[in-house]
Design an enzyme around this catalytic site. Structure first.
Site, PDB file in Angstrom:
ATOM      1  N   LYS A   1      -3.231  -4.709   7.560  1.00 51.83           N
ATOM      2  CA  LYS A   1      -1.893  -4.238   7.247  1.00 51.83           C
ATOM      3  C   LYS A   1      -1.560  -4.557   5.795  1.00 51.83           C
ATOM      4  O   LYS A   1      -2.052  -5.534   5.223  1.00 51.83           O
ATOM      5  CB  LYS A   1      -0.871  -4.894   8.169  1.00 51.83           C
ATOM      6  CG  LYS A   1      -0.924  -4.409   9.608  1.00 51.83           C
ATOM      7  CD  LYS A   1       0.197  -5.018  10.426  1.00 51.83           C
ATOM      8  CE  LYS A   1       0.185  -4.465  11.844  1.00 51.83           C
ATOM      9  NZ  LYS A   1       1.311  -5.014  12.663  1.00 51.83           N
TER      10      LYS A   1
ATOM     11  N   GLU B   1      10.869   3.620 -15.216  1.00 54.55           N
ATOM     12  CA  GLU B   1      11.193   5.028 -15.037  1.00 54.55           C
ATOM     13  C   GLU B   1      11.592   5.324 -13.596  1.00 54.55           C
ATOM     14  O   GLU B   1      12.018   6.425 -13.281  1.00 54.55           O
ATOM     15  CB  GLU B   1      10.008   5.900 -15.439  1.00 54.55           C
ATOM     16  CG  GLU B   1       9.604   5.748 -16.898  1.00 54.55           C
ATOM     17  CD  GLU B   1       8.418   6.613 -17.252  1.00 54.55           C
ATOM     18  OE1 GLU B   1       8.625   7.806 -17.570  1.00 54.55           O
ATOM     19  OE2 GLU B   1       7.287   6.111 -17.213  1.00 54.55           O
TER      20      GLU B   1
ATOM     21  N   ARG C   1      12.942   3.209  -9.628  1.00 55.54           N
ATOM     22  CA  ARG C   1      14.039   2.441  -9.055  1.00 55.54           C
ATOM     23  C   ARG C   1      13.633   0.984  -8.816  1.00 55.54           C
ATOM     24  O   ARG C   1      12.662   0.709  -8.097  1.00 55.54           O
ATOM     25  CB  ARG C   1      14.477   3.071  -7.731  1.00 55.54           C
ATOM     26  CG  ARG C   1      15.607   2.347  -7.047  1.00 55.54           C
ATOM     27  CD  ARG C   1      15.962   3.011  -5.720  1.00 55.54           C
ATOM     28  NE  ARG C   1      17.060   2.322  -5.079  1.00 55.54           N
ATOM     29  CZ  ARG C   1      18.348   2.545  -5.328  1.00 55.54           C
ATOM     30  NH1 ARG C   1      18.675   3.478  -6.203  1.00 55.54           N
ATOM     31  NH2 ARG C   1      19.282   1.877  -4.706  1.00 55.54           N
TER      32      ARG C   1
END
Length: 329
Positions: A290, A203, A205
């Site tokens: 990170k 639904e 990209r």
């Protein structure tokens, strides 16, 4: 004996007045060494091929193309062959050398009458409309509708894979790889050299270079950073039974059984706190890393703590399950 990978087939090329190849359609392709010229057989395009230009100024020319899949792209014919291989599911994303593809493809005006050259489009459009009007005064007026101006056409005008549903065909480019059981909803988008490796819901990209594993869901408005959208050479992926929530995004890979909550974007540089119940109970500080350090790891739930505002990674035992009936295409 050679390890060189090749593919070959007959294609029907659209060539404009300047000799530029606008597109090539390959109804069938074969992986492996190409046969000798005498053994290639007939192209079987029949009357579809014509040496004289039509009202668009386009000739339809049969071409026999042999592609060396590990070497840079040599021509537009070669580029279209590799894009077809991906959409035909003969090869998977990120397994072909696509170096130079943008330089070899021409920018094209894609219309309901097929491809036009950009340079003289207005005059050629007039020629097409006049040619249609010659059918008689009662014939319906011929309108040339421009669908897009781009180097890449829609996949479904060249390849229609089995077992998939596509809500809006304009949002799936030739070169997309859609596995059986994939559903691309109306707002979904799949670029070339990207796609699904199993039953999936799209639904959001799916950018160039991105692959989505079996049983995973890309939520509405979600995006995955690809090599053409700021990701550099890093190719991100989503594992199996994972969910990228609505309007969420990632610039890292997700492993299996992962969830990114709706609206959360996690990149390689995002500071993520690893939630540990034992440390919390003991009053010990939690570790912060990170996002890149968590890339590709399994069984993680990424959320934003609604009290502290920090982004947290929590353990998730199981993955999501798609609606089986919805994906029986």
């Amino acid at each position: 004996m050679t390890d060189e990978r090749t593919a070959y087939g007959w294609g029907l090329a659209s060539v404009d007045a300047a000799g530029n190849t606008l597109d090539v359609w390959y109804p069938e392709l074969t992986l492996g060494p190409a046969p000798a010229e005498a053994d290639r057989g007939n192209h079987n395009f029949g009357a579809l091929a014509h040496a004289e230009a039509d009202a668009r100024g386009v000739r339809r020319v049969p071409v026999f193309t042999v592609s060396k899949l590990d070497e840079p792209i040599e021509s537009a014919e070669d580029a279209y062959l590799r894009l077809h291989l991906l959409s035909m599911r003969l090869t998977k994303p990120n397994t072909l050398n696509l170096d130079g593809i943008f330089a070899k493809l021409n920018n094209v005006v894609w219309t309901n009458y097929g491809p036009f050259a950009v340079d003289d489009f207005a005059l050629r459009k007039l020629d097409v409309m006049n040619a249609a009007a010659q059918a008689g005064p009662l014939a319906p007026r011929a309108d040339v509708n421009v669908l897009s101006i781009d180097k890449f056409p829609r996949m479904v005008d060249y390849v229609v894979p089995t077992g998939v549903r596509i809500g809006d065909a304009d949002r799936v480019r030739l070169g997309a790889h859609l596995s059986e059981g994939t559903t691309v909803m109306h707002a979904g988008f799949v670029n070339f050299n990207a796609g699904t490796l199993g039953v999936s819901m799209v639904e959001g990209r799916v950018s160039q270079g991105v692959v989505v594993g079996n049983g995973s869901d890309i939520g509405g408005g979600a995006s995955i950073m690809g090599t053409l959208s700021g990701g550099g050479k890093l190719k991100n992926s989503i594992g199996e039974h994972s969910l990228l929530g609505a309007n969420a995004g990632i610039g890292i890979s997700l492993g299996d059984n992962c969830v990114v909550e709706a609206g959360l974007y996690v990149t390689a540089g995002t500071k993520v706190t690893i939630y540990d119940k034992a440390k919390v109970a003991a009053g010990e500080p939690l570790e912060t890393v990170k996002g890149a350090e968590l890339s590709g790891k399994d069984n993680i739930l990424f959320i934003r703590n609604s009290v502290s505002g920090r982004i947290e990674a929590r353990y998730r035992k199981t993955g999501i399950e798609l609606n089986e009936k919805l994906h029986k295409n």
